[in-house]
Design a protein around this motif. Structure first.
Motif, PDB file in Angstrom:
ATOM      1  N   PHE A 105       0.844  -1.187   0.000  1.00 44.39           N
ATOM      2  CA  PHE A 105       0.000   0.000   0.000  1.00 44.39           C
ATOM      3  C   PHE A 105       0.876   1.233   0.000  1.00 44.39           C
ATOM      4  CE2 PHE A 105      -2.445   3.277   2.197  1.00 44.39           C
ATOM      5  CZ  PHE A 105      -3.652   3.224   1.506  1.00 44.39           C
ATOM      6  N   THR A 106       0.694   2.087  -0.985  1.00 46.18           N
ATOM      7  CA  THR A 106       1.406   3.352  -1.048  1.00 46.18           C
ATOM      8  C   THR A 106       0.369   4.462  -1.193  1.00 46.18           C
ATOM      9  OG1 THR A 106       3.225   2.244  -2.185  1.00 46.18           O
ATOM     10  CG2 THR A 106       3.184   4.654  -2.258  1.00 46.18           C
ATOM     11  N   PRO A 107       0.242   5.289  -0.194  1.00 50.67           N
ATOM     12  CA  PRO A 107      -0.747   6.373  -0.269  1.00 50.67           C
ATOM     13  C   PRO A 107      -0.355   7.418  -1.306  1.00 50.67           C
ATOM     14  CG  PRO A 107       0.545   6.583   1.727  1.00 50.67           C
ATOM     15  CD  PRO A 107       0.975   5.318   1.056  1.00 50.67           C
ATOM     16  N   GLU A 108      -1.352   7.931  -1.962  1.00 50.00           N
ATOM     17  CA  GLU A 108      -1.098   9.015  -2.925  1.00 50.00           C
ATOM     18  C   GLU A 108      -1.115  10.317  -2.165  1.00 50.00           C
ATOM     19  OE1 GLU A 108      -3.605   8.944  -6.368  1.00 50.00           O
ATOM     20  OE2 GLU A 108      -3.549   6.764  -6.460  1.00 50.00           O
ATOM     21  N   LEU A 109      -0.105  11.132  -2.439  1.00 48.01           N
ATOM     22  CA  LEU A 109       0.006  12.426  -1.762  1.00 48.01           C
ATOM     23  C   LEU A 109      -0.383  13.550  -2.663  1.00 48.01           C
ATOM     24  CD1 LEU A 109       3.335  11.821   0.109  1.00 48.01           C
ATOM     25  CD2 LEU A 109       1.033  11.613   1.015  1.00 48.01           C
TER      26      LEU A 109
END
Length: 109
Positions: A105-109
């Motif tokens: 999981f990589t959050p979008e910034l």
């Protein structure tokens, strides 16, 4: 936490009148757990939002190398390890367990 590593979380609610004795026993119990193959580390927390006047809430989070290691623990050791607490403290505590694994999981910034 590596992709294969899992967290084995044990949440405990301990009656206040036995809390000191339980915590003392828990130290040796955790040391015994860490001697089991695959168990790599532990963090022990007091859970303030679940504390009551009658119960101390504790969360124990074990880092385990893999689900295979955790399943081996369940097959070979879990019954004995759980029984020790029951024999010593009876209904003075309750436990809830869960298994956590990491998501990619990589959050979008």
């Amino acid at each position: 936490m590596s992709k294969s590593e899992v967290l084995y979380e044990v949440n405990l609610w301990v009656q206040r009148d036995i809390a000191e004795a339980y915590l003392s026993w828990l130290q040796s119990h955790v040391a015994e757990m860490l001697a089991i193959a695959g168990f790599q580390g532990v963090q022990v927390f007091q859970v303030h939002e679940d504390d009551t006047q009658d119960e101390l809430a504790i969360s124990v989070r074990y880092r385990v190398a893999s689900r295979v290691d955790l399943d081996r623990y369940f097959e070979r050791h879990a019954q004995r390890m759980r029984q020790e607490g029951i024999e010593r403290f009876g209904n003075g505590f309750r436990a809830q367990r869960r298994i956590l694994s990491s998501l990619d999981f990589t959050p979008e910034l």
